[in-house]
Design a protein around this motif. Structure first.
Motif, PDB file in Angstrom:
ATOM      1  N   ILE A  60       0.878  -1.177  -0.001  1.00  0.00           N
ATOM      2  CA  ILE A  60      -0.007   0.062  -0.077  1.00  0.00           C
ATOM      3  C   ILE A  60       0.786   1.188   0.039  1.00  0.00           C
ATOM      4  CG2 ILE A  60      -1.710   1.467   1.231  1.00  0.00           C
ATOM      5  CD1 ILE A  60      -3.017  -0.917   0.156  1.00  0.00           C
ATOM      6  N   GLY A  61       2.054   1.400   0.620  1.00  0.00           N
ATOM      7  CA  GLY A  61       2.689   2.579   0.734  1.00  0.00           C
ATOM      8  C   GLY A  61       3.381   3.130  -0.644  1.00  0.00           C
ATOM      9  N   SER A  62       4.000   2.015  -1.581  1.00  0.00           N
ATOM     10  CA  SER A  62       4.476   2.241  -2.704  1.00  0.00           C
ATOM     11  C   SER A  62       3.197   2.514  -3.730  1.00  0.00           C
ATOM     12  CB  SER A  62       5.288   1.074  -3.296  1.00  0.00           C
ATOM     13  OG  SER A  62       4.285   0.018  -3.654  1.00  0.00           O
ATOM     14  N   LEU A  63       1.885   2.237  -3.486  1.00  0.00           N
ATOM     15  CA  LEU A  63       0.942   2.491  -4.168  1.00  0.00           C
ATOM     16  C   LEU A  63       0.486   4.014  -3.935  1.00  0.00           C
ATOM     17  CD1 LEU A  63      -1.479   1.919  -6.051  1.00  0.00           C
ATOM     18  CD2 LEU A  63      -2.839   1.284  -3.780  1.00  0.00           C
ATOM     19  N   ALA A  64       0.459   4.230  -2.790  1.00  0.00           N
ATOM     20  CA  ALA A  64       0.248   5.810  -2.398  1.00  0.00           C
ATOM     21  C   ALA A  64       1.332   6.691  -3.187  1.00  0.00           C
ATOM     22  CB  ALA A  64       0.031   6.031  -0.901  1.00  0.00           C
ATOM     23  N   THR A  65       2.312   6.155  -3.062  1.00  0.00           N
ATOM     24  CA  THR A  65       3.698   6.986  -3.532  1.00  0.00           C
ATOM     25  C   THR A  65       3.601   7.071  -4.978  1.00  0.00           C
ATOM     26  OG1 THR A  65       4.864   6.169  -1.688  1.00  0.00           O
ATOM     27  CG2 THR A  65       5.998   7.032  -3.685  1.00  0.00           C
ATOM     28  N   SER A  66       3.186   6.165  -5.649  1.00  0.00           N
ATOM     29  CA  SER A  66       2.871   6.296  -7.124  1.00  0.00           C
ATOM     30  C   SER A  66       1.716   7.037  -7.463  1.00  0.00           C
ATOM     31  CB  SER A  66       2.776   4.937  -7.771  1.00  0.00           C
ATOM     32  OG  SER A  66       1.771   4.192  -7.395  1.00  0.00           O
ATOM     33  N   LEU A  67       0.646   7.001  -6.629  1.00  0.00           N
ATOM     34  CA  LEU A  67      -0.319   7.702  -6.837  1.00  0.00           C
ATOM     35  C   LEU A  67      -0.083   9.240  -6.889  1.00  0.00           C
ATOM     36  CD1 LEU A  67      -3.451   5.682  -5.627  1.00  0.00           C
ATOM     37  CD2 LEU A  67      -3.032   6.438  -7.949  1.00  0.00           C
ATOM     38  N   PHE A  68       0.668   9.740  -5.897  1.00  0.00           N
ATOM     39  CA  PHE A  68       1.186  10.757  -5.659  1.00  0.00           C
ATOM     40  C   PHE A  68       1.954  11.519  -6.681  1.00  0.00           C
ATOM     41  CE2 PHE A  68       4.076  13.985  -3.615  1.00  0.00           C
ATOM     42  CZ  PHE A  68       3.313  14.734  -3.471  1.00  0.00           C
ATOM     43  N   ASN A  69       2.844  10.602  -7.059  1.00  0.00           N
ATOM     44  CA  ASN A  69       3.880  11.160  -8.171  1.00  0.00           C
ATOM     45  C   ASN A  69       3.000  11.124  -9.538  1.00  0.00           C
ATOM     46  OD1 ASN A  69       6.052  11.044  -6.632  1.00  0.00           O
ATOM     47  ND2 ASN A  69       6.772   9.094  -7.259  1.00  0.00           N
ATOM     48  N   GLN A  70       1.930  10.176  -9.561  1.00  0.00           N
ATOM     49  CA  GLN A  70       1.180  10.576 -10.897  1.00  0.00           C
ATOM     50  C   GLN A  70       0.406  11.729 -10.782  1.00  0.00           C
ATOM     51  OE1 GLN A  70      -0.246   8.253 -13.471  1.00  0.00           O
ATOM     52  NE2 GLN A  70       1.489   7.271 -13.816  1.00  0.00           N
ATOM     53  N   ARG A  71      -0.313  12.138  -9.828  1.00  0.00           N
ATOM     54  CA  ARG A  71      -1.098  13.229  -9.518  1.00  0.00           C
ATOM     55  C   ARG A  71      -0.017  14.477  -9.722  1.00  0.00           C
ATOM     56  NH1 ARG A  71      -3.611  13.911  -3.876  1.00  0.00           N
ATOM     57  NH2 ARG A  71      -1.478  15.216  -3.505  1.00  0.00           N
ATOM     58  N   ARG A  72       1.184  14.449  -9.208  1.00  0.00           N
ATOM     59  CA  ARG A  72       1.881  15.623  -9.280  1.00  0.00           C
ATOM     60  C   ARG A  72       2.323  15.900 -10.681  1.00  0.00           C
ATOM     61  NH1 ARG A  72       7.255  15.376  -5.792  1.00  0.00           N
ATOM     62  NH2 ARG A  72       8.122  14.897  -7.761  1.00  0.00           N
ATOM     63  N   ARG A  73       2.755  14.714 -11.587  1.00  0.00           N
ATOM     64  CA  ARG A  73       2.867  14.830 -12.779  1.00  0.00           C
ATOM     65  C   ARG A  73       1.589  15.612 -13.587  1.00  0.00           C
ATOM     66  NH1 ARG A  73       4.711   9.244 -13.993  1.00  0.00           N
ATOM     67  NH2 ARG A  73       6.645   9.383 -12.546  1.00  0.00           N
ATOM     68  N   VAL A  74       0.575  14.944 -13.318  1.00  0.00           N
ATOM     69  CA  VAL A  74      -0.403  15.785 -14.162  1.00  0.00           C
ATOM     70  C   VAL A  74      -0.526  16.911 -13.682  1.00  0.00           C
ATOM     71  CG1 VAL A  74      -3.124  15.416 -14.274  1.00  0.00           C
ATOM     72  CG2 VAL A  74      -1.697  13.315 -14.446  1.00  0.00           C
ATOM     73  N   ALA A  75      -0.488  17.433 -12.345  1.00  0.00           N
ATOM     74  CA  ALA A  75      -0.825  18.781 -12.189  1.00  0.00           C
ATOM     75  C   ALA A  75       0.247  19.568 -12.860  1.00  0.00           C
ATOM     76  CB  ALA A  75      -0.605  18.950 -10.561  1.00  0.00           C
ATOM     77  N   THR A  76       1.471  19.041 -12.711  1.00  0.00           N
ATOM     78  CA  THR A  76       2.685  19.944 -13.459  1.00  0.00           C
ATOM     79  C   THR A  76       2.267  20.469 -14.973  1.00  0.00           C
ATOM     80  OG1 THR A  76       4.271  18.965 -11.781  1.00  0.00           O
ATOM     81  CG2 THR A  76       4.991  19.850 -13.941  1.00  0.00           C
ATOM     82  N   PHE A  77       1.832  19.243 -15.643  1.00  0.00           N
ATOM     83  CA  PHE A  77       1.546  19.242 -16.874  1.00  0.00           C
ATOM     84  C   PHE A  77       0.234  20.210 -17.179  1.00  0.00           C
ATOM     85  CE2 PHE A  77       3.811  15.251 -17.666  1.00  0.00           C
ATOM     86  CZ  PHE A  77       4.820  15.964 -18.762  1.00  0.00           C
ATOM     87  N   ALA A  78      -0.545  20.196 -16.274  1.00  0.00           N
ATOM     88  CA  ALA A  78      -1.888  21.087 -16.448  1.00  0.00           C
ATOM     89  C   ALA A  78      -1.594  22.482 -16.048  1.00  0.00           C
ATOM     90  CB  ALA A  78      -2.935  20.738 -15.262  1.00  0.00           C
ATOM     91  N   ALA A  79      -0.629  22.640 -15.298  1.00  0.00           N
ATOM     92  CA  ALA A  79      -0.221  24.014 -14.775  1.00  0.00           C
ATOM     93  C   ALA A  79       0.634  24.736 -16.091  1.00  0.00           C
ATOM     94  CB  ALA A  79       0.794  24.006 -13.571  1.00  0.00           C
ATOM     95  N   ALA A  80       1.494  23.892 -16.564  1.00  0.00           N
ATOM     96  CA  ALA A  80       2.315  24.187 -17.736  1.00  0.00           C
ATOM     97  C   ALA A  80       1.382  24.446 -18.896  1.00  0.00           C
ATOM     98  CB  ALA A  80       3.122  23.049 -18.360  1.00  0.00           C
ATOM     99  N   GLY A  81       0.281  23.952 -19.310  1.00  0.00           N
ATOM    100  CA  GLY A  81      -0.660  23.867 -20.233  1.00  0.00           C
ATOM    101  C   GLY A  81      -1.293  25.144 -20.079  1.00  0.00           C
ATOM    102  N   LEU A  82      -1.855  25.471 -18.719  1.00  0.00           N
ATOM    103  CA  LEU A  82      -2.332  26.680 -18.356  1.00  0.00           C
ATOM    104  C   LEU A  82      -1.433  27.830 -18.557  1.00  0.00           C
ATOM    105  CD1 LEU A  82      -4.906  28.174 -16.991  1.00  0.00           C
ATOM    106  CD2 LEU A  82      -4.079  27.678 -14.887  1.00  0.00           C
TER     107      LEU A  82
END
Length: 117
Positions: A12-34
């Motif tokens: 579960i710990g690595s699942l949470a970490t990978s979800l966090f990293n995925q969410r951070r990547r998506v947010a970074t791309f969204a901010a860059a697009g904006l």
């Protein structure tokens, strides 16, 4: 699905970490697009820099025209003032436009110069 398969074996710990990293990547791309979209709007939008520059050039041109018209207006107003108060100016205008003469004077009109259009 691939995310869950990858994280299933690690816990579960690595699942949470990978979800966090995925969410951070998506947010970074969204901010860059904006940021790109806002930058494009600032430069090329309805009130962007290109429109601002065109309006500035138009303002400069209109100011020049206004100054020219004000000069012409002042010149014509001076001419009207002279015609209202100066008898010599009235006589000059009558001689130029209406071809008036004094008694005993003769007007000689030359043909136009053929070289000038």
């Amino acid at each position: 699905m691939a995310l869950f398969k990858k994280a299933r074996g690690k816990g579960i710990g690595s699942l949470a970490t990978s979800l966090f990293n995925q969410r951070r990547r998506v947010a970074t791309f969204a901010a860059a697009g904006l940021a790109v979209a806002v930058g494009y709007h600032v430069v090329f939008g309805h009130n962007g820099l290109t429109v601002y520059e065109q309006k500035r050039q138009e303002t400069i041109s209109l100011d020049r025209q206004l100054n020219d018209l004000n000069r012409d207006n002042d010149r014509l107003q001076g001419h009207v003032d002279r015609l209202q108060s100066d008898p010599n100016a009235i006589e000059h205008q009558a001689r130029e436009e209406l071809h008036y003469t004094r008694p005993g004077e003769v007007i000689i009109t030359l043909p136009p110069d053929p070289k000038k259009p």
